[in-house]
Design an enzyme around this catalytic site. Structure first.
Site, short mmCIF file in Angstrom:
data_model
loop_
_atom_site.label_atom_id
_atom_site.label_comp_id
_atom_site.label_asym_id
_atom_site.label_seq_id
_atom_site.Cartn_x
_atom_site.Cartn_y
_atom_site.Cartn_z
N CYS A 57 0.83 -1.20 0.00
CA CYS A 57 0.00 0.00 0.00
C CYS A 57 0.87 1.26 0.00
CB CYS A 57 -0.92 0.01 1.22
SG CYS A 57 -2.04 1.43 1.28
N CYS A 61 0.34 4.84 6.84
CA CYS A 61 -0.30 4.69 8.15
C CYS A 61 0.68 4.01 9.11
CB CYS A 61 -1.57 3.86 8.01
SG CYS A 61 -2.72 4.48 6.76
N CYS A 64 0.36 0.19 10.27
CA CYS A 64 -0.02 -0.84 9.30
C CYS A 64 1.15 -1.61 8.71
CB CYS A 64 -0.83 -0.20 8.17
SG CYS A 64 -1.55 -1.42 7.05
N CYS A 101 -16.63 -9.32 5.03
CA CYS A 101 -15.89 -8.09 4.79
C CYS A 101 -14.64 -8.40 3.98
CB CYS A 101 -15.50 -7.43 6.10
SG CYS A 101 -16.89 -7.19 7.23
N CYS A 132 -19.42 -6.26 2.87
CA CYS A 132 -18.71 -5.05 3.28
C CYS A 132 -17.35 -5.06 2.59
CB CYS A 132 -18.53 -5.02 4.80
SG CYS A 132 -17.63 -3.56 5.41
N CYS A 192 -19.43 1.78 7.70
CA CYS A 192 -18.69 1.12 8.78
C CYS A 192 -17.47 1.99 9.03
CB CYS A 192 -18.28 -0.29 8.37
SG CYS A 192 -17.24 -1.14 9.60
N ARG A 264 -18.24 -2.73 17.18
CA ARG A 264 -17.48 -3.95 16.96
C ARG A 264 -16.19 -3.96 17.78
NH1 ARG A 264 -16.89 -4.29 11.41
NH2 ARG A 264 -18.87 -5.36 11.38
#
Length: 322
Positions: A57, A61, A64, A101, A132, A192, A264
């Site tokens: 990616c 972040c 991550c 998801c 999702c 979400c 969640r």
């Protein structure tokens, strides 16, 4: 909480903080009362999360392992084949999951991938499951295309407060997150959206994050609260863990501020004791991810979750009850 123009209630930090700082028993009592008013207190939604495209990616972040910026040891993969995704979804459904998801480590989906993404949505929907996806940022056209394919939910976390956001991510800004959430709503999908705690933020940042979510034109239907999983090679590998009672306070505040939302209990459950998870359920958490992995991180074994549910008298939520 204050009323703006006599219409939608809006939260401010002072009102939210006053609730957050209640004596712990009073906070839990209030959260449980709200929870019982809107949900079956002994039912928990089971969701399964599959990484359909892992690693590489371009975002940075700090939490991550999938970021190309950090030496986490994770190798990038190609987008998974549609047939394999549907096979995995069928297994999840047969094991009791009602929502599936699918996540891809992208800044945003490219046009060349949209046909496969649409086919995945249609294949999972055909199994009778809620769908999702989390694919990064979306423009208006992409959001509309996902909705037309039958996508029920789109996940796009704001991660933390606007004040602290720049300490965690530099490749996009907080407003980018909110813009994508707007596109999701305009397309008619459910949202979400939650965040991560234990990233070195202050209490005020956790509260401000929840105030932002509760004050959206419509609060998210699903609010994942993640406990940071420190991953070697990432900037937050040595982050100090959040104190467990403070974590429960965040869960309880989310339940009180967003009474109709699924809250969640998401990443970090492998580091939580059964007792801590039980407190979170009492505080209003009513959704978890099941399965051995959560994108790239470990997740509790399903037999462990089943044993805990049995001890607590909790049962999985059925699809037609959602």
């Amino acid at each position: 909480m204050e009323l703006i123009g006599g219409e939608k209630p809006r939260w401010n930090r002072e009102a939210a903080e006053a609730i957050h700082d209640l004596p712990f028993n009073d906070l839990l009592f209030r959260a449980q009362a709200v929870h019982r008013a809107y949900f079956d207190q002994n039912r928990v939604q089971l969701s399964r999360l599959l990484s359909i495209k892992t690693g590489g990616c371009p975002e940075d972040c700090g939490y991550c392992s999938q970021s190309a910026h950090y030496p986490s040891g994770l190798k990038a993969s190609k987008l998974m084949e549609v047939e394999r995704v549907v096979v995995e979804a069928r297994k999840a459904r047969d094991a009791g999951a009602t929502r599936y998801c699918m996540g891809a480590a992208w800044r945003g989906p490219k046009e060349r991938d949209m046909e496969a993404i649409v086919a995945m949505i249609e294949g999972v929907k055909a199994l009778g499951m809620e769908t999702c996806m989390t694919l990064g940022m979306l423009d208006t056209g992409q959001a509309q295309r996902l909705k037309q394919a039958g996508l029920d939910y789109y996940n796009h976390n704001i991660d933390t407060s606007e004040r602290y956001y720049g300490e965690i991510i530099s490749t996009r800004i907080f407003a980018d997150r909110l813009e994508t959430l707007g596109h999701i709503r305009e397309a008619g999908m459910k949202v979400c959206c939650g965040g991560i705690v234990g990233m070195g933020e202050q209490k005020a940042d956790r509260i401000d994050m929840l105030v932002t979510l509760a004050n959206l034109p419509e609060p998210p239907e699903s609010v994942p609260i993640n406990m940071l999983i420190p991953i070697a090679g990432t900037p937050l590998a040595q982050a100090e863990s959040i104190e467990p009672i403070e974590f429960v306070r965040a869960i309880a505040l989310a339940r009180i501020m967003m009474p109709r939302s699924y809250v969640r209990l998401s990443a970090g459950r492998t580091a939580m004791s059964d007792e801590l998870q039980a407190l979170c359920f009492f505080a209003g958490a009513n959704s978890i991810f099941v399965g051995d992995t959560l994108l790239t991180a470990e997740n509790p074994q399903e037999d462990k979750d089943s044993a805990l549910f049995s001890r607590l008298g909790i049962k999985p939520m059925e699809l037609d009850a959602q």
